[in-house]
Structures are given as C-alpha cells and as structure tokens.
Write a protein that holds these residues in place. Structure first.
Motif, PDB file in Angstrom:
ATOM      1  N   LYS A 420       0.870  -0.844  -0.389  1.00 21.93           N
ATOM      2  CA  LYS A 420       0.247   0.193   0.114  1.00 21.93           C
ATOM      3  C   LYS A 420       0.951   1.148  -0.269  1.00 21.93           C
ATOM      4  O   LYS A 420       1.748   1.371  -1.101  1.00 21.93           O
ATOM      5  N   ARG A 421       0.761   1.668   0.903  1.00 26.30           N
ATOM      6  CA  ARG A 421       2.070   3.621   0.713  1.00 26.30           C
ATOM      7  C   ARG A 421       2.957   2.318   1.929  1.00 26.30           C
ATOM      8  O   ARG A 421       3.670   3.528   1.493  1.00 26.30           O
ATOM      9  N   MET A 422       3.126   2.384   2.485  1.00 29.77           N
ATOM     10  CA  MET A 422       3.656   1.634   3.781  1.00 29.77           C
ATOM     11  C   MET A 422       5.383   1.470   2.709  1.00 29.77           C
ATOM     12  O   MET A 422       5.749   0.538   1.964  1.00 29.77           O
ATOM     13  N   PRO A 423       6.570   2.333   3.109  1.00 32.68           N
ATOM     14  CA  PRO A 423       7.735   1.709   2.753  1.00 32.68           C
ATOM     15  C   PRO A 423       8.274   0.151   3.309  1.00 32.68           C
ATOM     16  O   PRO A 423       7.844   0.075   4.233  1.00 32.68           O
ATOM     17  N   THR A 482       6.759   6.673  -1.362  1.00 29.14           N
ATOM     18  CA  THR A 482       5.907   6.974  -0.731  1.00 29.14           C
ATOM     19  C   THR A 482       5.834   8.310   0.022  1.00 29.14           C
ATOM     20  O   THR A 482       5.082   9.006   0.785  1.00 29.14           O
TER      21      THR A 482
END
Lengths: 513, 111, 292
Positions: A420-423, A482
């Motif tokens: 998702k947007r998580m590095p 991100t």
C-alpha cells in the motif's frame, strides 16, 4: 537500560519477568543448564484417564492461581480449545494465569475480557493478531508479553524457563489411554509439532479431543506415556481454519516477479545442486518460488533432499512427483497436506524442538541450505520485523523466522518494496525479531540487495544480470515513492519483549500513543 | 471554481482513495481523513488534498477521504475529479493545471 | 531516437495500484489505457489519474504511451487536451481508418503542444488499425506525417468488423498482419502486433510470438506482465545469432578492405542483404543490452 549487540535499548530487569539478558550475537550464549522434565509419576494398571469435562480436568490436575497453562495453534484460525479452557478456568475462579500457547491468532480476541477480569495475568506466545494485539499494544496488560520464535519456545520449555503446569492439547483423535493423532478424526490438523514439546515437558498433560477411538490409536504423535488425562468435547476446532480447498496459485504479477528473482538468486547462489534443501513459507510469492525452482530442477535434472516449514499441498505434490525426497512437517497448512502426512512415509512429522531448538544437539534448521523468509519491515542493516506493523501495533508472529535465519546457509528475505503506501525497506524497523547479521539477501519487486557481510555472494550475483542495489538505494527508492512517513509515537512503557531464540532479548515493544 | 453539489471520485481498493466533496457555508476547507496508513501519512494526505483544492481555487467545502494507501498523484487526481463532478464542469480547462508550469520549466531549460 | 518496442504493456487507466509501477516488469513501452478498460462513467477520473501519474511518476527508460478514446467519441478531444500536456512519449490513436484521422490528431496535438509550451512534434502517434477500412488504408495511415511512429493491429475489433472468428492459428488475421507490416516497412516505421488474451495459454502465446517475429513485426502488445519475458526472449537475438552476425560483418569488412567484390563465409557467398540483416541483429542486441 543497556544497549544490545544491534543497538536496541533493553532494560536490565522488568517487574514480573525478572532479569533480562541483552542479545549478544546469534550464537553468543552457550547453554549451561540441564533439561527440566516433569515430576515422575506412576499410573497404575486399571487407572482411568478419561475425565468428563474441562473444569474437572483443571481441578484434577491441581490448577491454582498464577500457574502456567499451554496450548498449541495447529488449528490456527479454527481453534476452539483455548477459549473453552480459559472460560472453564474463569468459572472455577482461577486468577492470574500465565498462558503460553505456541501462538495466538485472530480468533483469540475473547482473551481481552479475561485479561480485564484478572483471569489472565501474562502471555508468552510466538504471535499476536487482531484486537488482542491492538489491546496489548495500547498498554492494557500490567506485565509485558514475551514473544518467542518456535525454536526459542521449545528451548525455553526444555530449559525450564517456561515451566508449564498444565498443557491442554487438542488432538484430532485419541484413545482412552492417551495415544493421539492430528491426521485422523472429525477435525484434522495434521502435524502436532508444537504440541509434542508441551507433551514431553509439561507437569501435567491433558489431551482434548472430539473423536475418541478404540485403543490403540497408533501411530501416535503424542503417546500414552506422557498423558495424564483425556477430555472429550463436542468440537476441538474447525479444520476449515487451516487452509482448505484446492491449491491456489498466485496470479499477482508482483508476487510472481519477486518469486522469479528469488528463484534466480537460489539458482545462481551455488547451493542449487542435487540434494539441496529448502524451506519456503506459505505466502503467494513463497509458493511461487518453489514452483519456479521445480521447473529449474527439471531442467537441471536434480532433486531436493528435503523441504520443510509449514507444509502445504504444493510441497506434497512435489514429494509425489519426486522433486523432493523427504518433507519435514512441524505444522500442516492444508487438508491436502494432512492427507499426505497420513499416507506418505516420506512426509515426516517433527517436533518444534527437532525443527529449531538452538540449544540441542542439532536442529533441522542447521541442515538447511536455503531459507525463504518474509518481512513486515526490513531495515538498511537487514534487521527484520515480523511482529509489529508499520503503525507499531503487534500484528504478526515471530514463527520460525529467526531460527531459519540463524541455521540455514542462504537466508533470503522476500517482500514488496512498498505495501500500500507503506515503505517496507526502512531506515530502522519498528521492532527487530531477526538480526540483520543472519540475513544474506533481500529480494523485492524493484530489485535485490545483498548483505555486505556476503561479498562472495554479491560477486556471484553481480555477474547474473539480476538487478542488484545497495539496500540503502532500495530504502531511498521506497521513500521516494511513498514520501517520508511520520514516525510512530511510542510511550516509554514496555508492552512486549522479543526474545531471540537463545533467550536473550533482541528488542522490546513499546506502547503506541 | 464553484462547487454546486456533492461530487465523489475514486474507490477504496488497495492503492486508491475515495474522495467525497460537498459544498458548505463559509470559505473554509474542512477535511476528514480515514486512512489505513493514517498514523504515518494522514498529514501528507491532507496536504495533497488541500494543495489540489487551492490550485483549483475551491473553498467553502467539506471533504471526506477514505484512503487505502493511495500515493500523492492519485490523491490529487481523485480530488480533481471529485471537484469537477461537484462543480458540474463540462469542459475542464487543462491549461490551468499545466501550461504555466510547462512554460516555466521550458524557460529554466533554455536559460 | 530509435526505440525498440518488443513489448507494449496495457495498463487500465483508472487503477492506481497498476499505474504506480508497471515499469518494474520492464516492458519496452507502457500503454496507459483510457479507452476499452475504462467505463463510460469513469472516463474523467481515468484522464485525471493518468495525467497526474505521467506528471509525477518517473517511469525510467520505459516508453510512456496513452491510448486515448477515438476522436469521434465525446472523450477523445479532451483526452488529448489533458494527456498531451502531461508530455507522454506517444499517443495511441484507436480505430485509425484514414490518413485524415491521423492528420486531425496531429493538428490538435500541435495546437496543444504550442499552447502548453512543448516542442512541436515531441508527442508521437501510434495508429491502431482495427477495421477493414483501416487495413486497406494502412500505408496512407502509416505515412501520414512525421508524428506517426508506429502502426499496430487491434485484432478484436478487426475480427468483429470482418465477421471473422478468432482462431489459434490466426489465419483470419493473416492478410491484415501482412498489409500492416508492409505499410510500416514502406513508411519506415514500427509494426506492432495485437494482444494475445489467454494469459494462461503459455504455449499458444509462444507460438504466436514466434510467428509474428518471423513475419517481421517489431513487437507485440501484452496484457499481463507475465507475457513480457517470453516476448523479449524471442525478440532478443541469441548468442549464436549475434556471433554469426559478427562473423558476417567481419567477412564483409575484410572483403571491403581487400577490394574483393565477393563476400564469402564458410565457403558460402554472402549477399548484401545478409550483411544488412547482420548489422540489424547487432544493433538490436546492443539496444537490448543498453536497456538491461
């Protein structure tokens, strides 16, 4: 506070848990003590082991406030027993219990009530998920939970650090004298690898089944010489809670890309030759790695000596087809694999101690060539987090991760660069469960990073055309996609301690603000 | 740009964001965000939404955002779409978003 | 710059998770689709999404192409207004039937380029030929101006138009393929083949890719990242091909320097076209290496 060998601050002692030993390196701590078994006991001819219900079993085994009871998690999301036993304990007024299951899953959120009402004081487990993980992360328990790997749990039990007073072990079938199997019965779960350790070392062992069969129920995974009592209940669990249905192959292009890179790393690593051994997980990408390797094995006309880990249908198909000679099974992941365990003599059930206990005369992980591991986060030192989410909340399991990383010759972590947007590749993981010095390679969908501690491997892979990067470059790439995430805010309060497999403390988990 | 009615855009699928815009009294922009990555990114999500709205000269609205890990470009796109839908825009003036910027870049390059 | 276009990966234009990073699968080109994969109600949303993606995401060396809606639909014109301003490498124009279609698009693009301060001609055109009329006019389409950089066959619409049935052997597409290929060669631009929709049929796909490569196509549109590697391996000269090409070139150079008019290799006479093909193999191999 002391800094351990990977720079994490560890308190010298914690109220309710005692003195802590900071992590010093994967093999720095040498065991000094002896195995601690249960008090010897004589069951005389004619004695009956069957008891009518769980309350009776608690009373008969001398249940008391503050004692430790254990469970296994072979039914995963389909487990009924843990809730039933704790409910029974609450009914007879027990308080301040320590529960030491091999792991906890989403179905165990009812424990929250029993923590609030004082029945449960403390938890030792491999994993925590769902609302229970959130509850604990928010600082709702007085004593921090202890997170252990599967090998670490077996070690702690054998060493007497986790002294189990009563083990309540659900078994798919059992006779009236305590010979039990996970492969036969109304609700099967396959291997009983975690439960086998508890059965050997708990002070009292109570088997719970919904399928009582004629004596003798052999071959047995847990045998009569270790069993005090047997209770029959309506249903111990739901076989559907371990994955059922036909084998599903991932069609996610991202998983397939990661799997393809990983298979190539294995192929070029030098370990991919006749008789090699590999452990791969149950995730989509992991299973795809095994499929790609199968094609390469066919091409090169080689076979694997053994595979291990959570065993799934895909492993059993490869066993049947002759791509692998033996399967080591501690935990079975689907009904197809349960069938194979029951029928195929080359599909072998092993205990968690045999699998991974570091303080033994040699666990199977020591014999592994290649280990394929997952990650919730990995940092630029290759330290891996598989226990807390990017938001700092406990939502994972230590599992066999650090055991395999310590034992295998080639340890590969696979993960997408961004979830998702998580590095996923970060400066510093929220929690370390596996030290970076035991990880060799990171494979992401954007490219591959080799640990600097492995210059030879780096040189070998450098000649293959695979997209190699410095892990720092991957971290920067992730962040450029991100944006830089805001840091998670923690209080000083410790809600969990993460034991390394040798019993030292590799990290602590703090309360999320 | 004038907001006339409720405008919605996007989805709650992974990597996407659902943006709902409705007119309200006054000149404020009121943004409410629910995000699966809220702890780390709600600040940046809010900035992306507000910058986009300002670029389009929109105010006096309430924004409800349900985010499932959208990147900034997608947040921007969903906000622009929701604004156009809420403003019942039949033909969007794309020059507003880009021409000046392109010319500036060009000027920088040719210098 | 002479691009290689072995693979053009279609990406649905209204799906952020697929737009974020299709270049990790290393296609030569990405086609962001505003046409068939986007429902009528979401045309505006996809347009904004692809516009912003092109503006903010670095797709590296990968060619960025946008398939717009046809200009005779209510969406095509605004697609151009938006997308040209985001400066993609090319626009793929669907259902091209005449040189006029291309000229109209060319004019509109020129206007927008000028308004937006972009260099004229910077955004190329790829003409998708998807009807009987389009096939008949293939050369006129392919040669309709500097902006046109490739022609592509769109089989599904073509089959419908022709009242043909799609078969595995693809004989129903044979004339269209040949006609489009000849048009492209005569106009000295690229010829791109249609998609193969059954992602699970790896063998069928391989057969088709080998077939269109032999016909002479420059590449193929693909709908799943898993199809990319196969096309690339078939379109990339093998080590044997490269080493043979090198020997041909050496022999040619030797003949040239020795002033001999006849080029011979392994006792066989080498014609000039063979030398030309050898240079092409080496060129392609170099470009592939540069991409890797």
């Amino acid at each position: 506070m002391l800094k351990n060998a990977i720079g994490r601050e560890i308190p010298e002692r914690i109220e309710g848990l005692g003195e802590l030993t900071p992590y010093q390196g994967p093999f720095a701590i040498r065991p000094k003590n002896r195995r601690r078994g249960p008090q010897l006991r004589q069951v005389e001819p004619g004695e009956k082991k069957l008891l009518p219900n769980l309350e009776k079993a608690l009373i008969e085994t001398g249940a008391h406030d503050g004692m430790t009871i254990s469970f296994h998690h072979h039914f995963r999301e389909g487990d009924y027993l843990l809730d039933k036993v704790i409910d029974a304990a609450a009914r007879i007024g027990l308080k301040n219990l320590v529960i030491a299951p091999s792991s906890l899953t989403n179905v165990h959120s009812s424990l929250i009530e029993h923590i609030k009402n004082g029945v449960i004081k403390r938890i030792e487990t491999s994993g925590l998920r769902g609302s229970l993980g959130e509850f604990i992360s928010k600082g709702m328990m007085d004593t921090p939970v202890i997170i252990r790997s599967h090998g670490g749990r077996a070690r702690a039990i054998e060493a007497g650090e986790t002294k189990i007073d009563i083990a309540f072990l659900s078994v798919s079938s059992c006779d009236n004298y305590g010979n039990a199997s996970g492969c036969v019965g109304r609700n099967v779960c396959g291997a009983l690898g975690y439960a086998m350790v508890d059965a050997k070392y708990a002070e009292k062992v109570v088997l719970v089944t919904d399928t009582l069969v004629d004596y003798p129920n052999v071959p047995a995974s847990i045998d009569q010489t270790d069993v005090d009592h047997i209770v029959v209940i309506d249903a111990i669990g739901d076989s559907g809670g371990i994955m059922s249905g036909p084998l599903r192959h991932t069609s996610s292009p991202r998983d397939l890309l990661i799997a393809e890179y990983t298979a190539k790393v294995v192929e070029y690593s030098g370990y991919f030759k006749d008789g090699f051994s590999i452990q791969s997980g149950s995730g989509g990408a992991s299973l795809a790695v095994a499929r790609f390797l199968r094609d390469k094995m066919l091409e090169k006309n080689i076979t694997a000596s053994f595979m291990m880990g959570g065993i799934s249908a895909q492993h059993t198909v490869m066993l049947k087809e002759g791509f692998v000679r033996k399967l080591y099974d501690t935990q079975t992941f689907d009904l197809e694999a349960v069938k194979s365990l029951a029928e195929n003599p080359n599909h072998v059930e092993i205990s968690a101690a045999y699998y991974a206990n570091p303080h033994s005369k040699g666990a199977v992980v020591n014999c592994l060539d290649v280990g394929i591991l997952s990650a919730l986060e990995i940092d630029t030192d290759f330290n891996v987090n598989v226990i807390t989410g990017s938001d700092g909340i406990i939502r994972g399991a230590s599992g066999g991760h650090s055991d395999i990383a310590a034992g295998a010759k080639l340890k590969i972590v696979i993960a997408p660069l961004v979830r998702k947007r998580m590095p996923i590749v970060v400066d510093r993981v929220n929690t370390v469960t596996t030290p970076g010095e035991t990880i060799d390679v990171l494979v992401t969908d954007w490219g591959i990073a080799v640990n600097q501690k492995q210059p030879e491997l780096m040189a070998v892979l450098g000649k293959t055309g695979l997209p190699l990067y410095d892990i720092k470059e991957l971290q920067e790439k992730a962040e450029s996609i991100t944006g830089r995430p805001d840091l998670i805010k923690y209080t000083d309060r410790i809600v969990g301690i993460v034991e390394y497999r040798d019993g030292s403390i590799i990290d602590v988990i703090r309360q999320v603000m | 740009m004038q907001i006339k009615c409720v405008g919605e855009s996007g989805t709650t699928a992974s990597g996407d964001i659902l943006i709902k815009i409705e007119p309200c009294e006054g000149e404020d922009i009121d943004v409410e965000i629910y995000s699966t990555v809220g702890k780390q990114f709600s600040r940046q999500i809010k900035t992306a939404i507000i910058n986009t709205l300002q670029e389009l000269n929109v105010s006096g609205i309430r924004v409800l955002a349900k985010d499932n890990g959208a990147l900034d470009y997608a947040i921007k796109a969903r906000t622009q779409t929701a604004v156009c839908r809420a403003g019942k825009v039949l033909s969007f003036d794309w020059g507003v978003l880009s021409d000046e910027q392109n010319k500036e870049n060009d000027a920088v390059c040719s210098r | 710059m002479n691009r290689i276009r072995r693979t053009m990966l279609f990406v649905p234009g209204n799906n952020p998770s697929m737009i974020n990073d299709p270049h990790i699968y290393k296609p030569d080109s990405i086609i962001f689709d505003l046409e068939d994969s986007v429902s009528l109600k979401e045309k505006d949303a996809a347009r904004f999404l692809v516009y912003n993606a092109l503006k903010s995401i670095d797709y590296g060396q990968t060619e960025r192409v946008v398939r717009i809606n046809a200009l005779n639909t209510p969406y095509g014109r605004e697609d151009l207004e938006a997308i040209v301003r985001a400066a993609p490498d090319a626009i793929r124009l669907p259902k091209a039937e005449s040189a006029d279609d291309l000229c109209t698009a060319d004019q509109i693009i020129s206007e927008i380029e000028s308004k937006a301060g972009l260099a004229e001609g910077s955004v190329k055109l790829i003409a998708a030929i998807e009807t009987a009329l389009g096939v008949i006019n293939a050369y006129k389409i392919a040669s309709a101006g500097q902006r046109v950089t490739a022609v592509a066959l769109g089989a599904e619409d073509f089959i419908t138009d022709m009242k043909s049935e799609r078969t595995n052997s693809g004989f129903e597409l044979h004339v269209a393929r040949i006609q489009i290929l000849m048009a492209a060669r005569a106009a000295k631009i690229d010829a791109l083949d249609t998609v193969f929709s059954d992602v699970a049929d790896e063998d069928g796909f391989k057969q088709e890719v080998m077939y269109i490569k032999k016909l002479g196509f420059d590449g193929k549109s693909v709908i799943h990242p898993r199809q990319i590697e196969m096309v690339h391996s078939i379109f990339t000269p093998t080590v044997e091909e490269v080493s043979y090409a090198k020997r041909v070139i050496e022999a040619a150079v030797e003949a040239e320097t020795s002033g001999s008019g006849v080029i011979a290799l392994d006792g066989k006479m080498i014609d000039k076209p063979i030398v030309e093909r050898a240079y092409r193999v080496i060129g392609l191999a170099k470009e592939v290496r540069a991409l890797a």
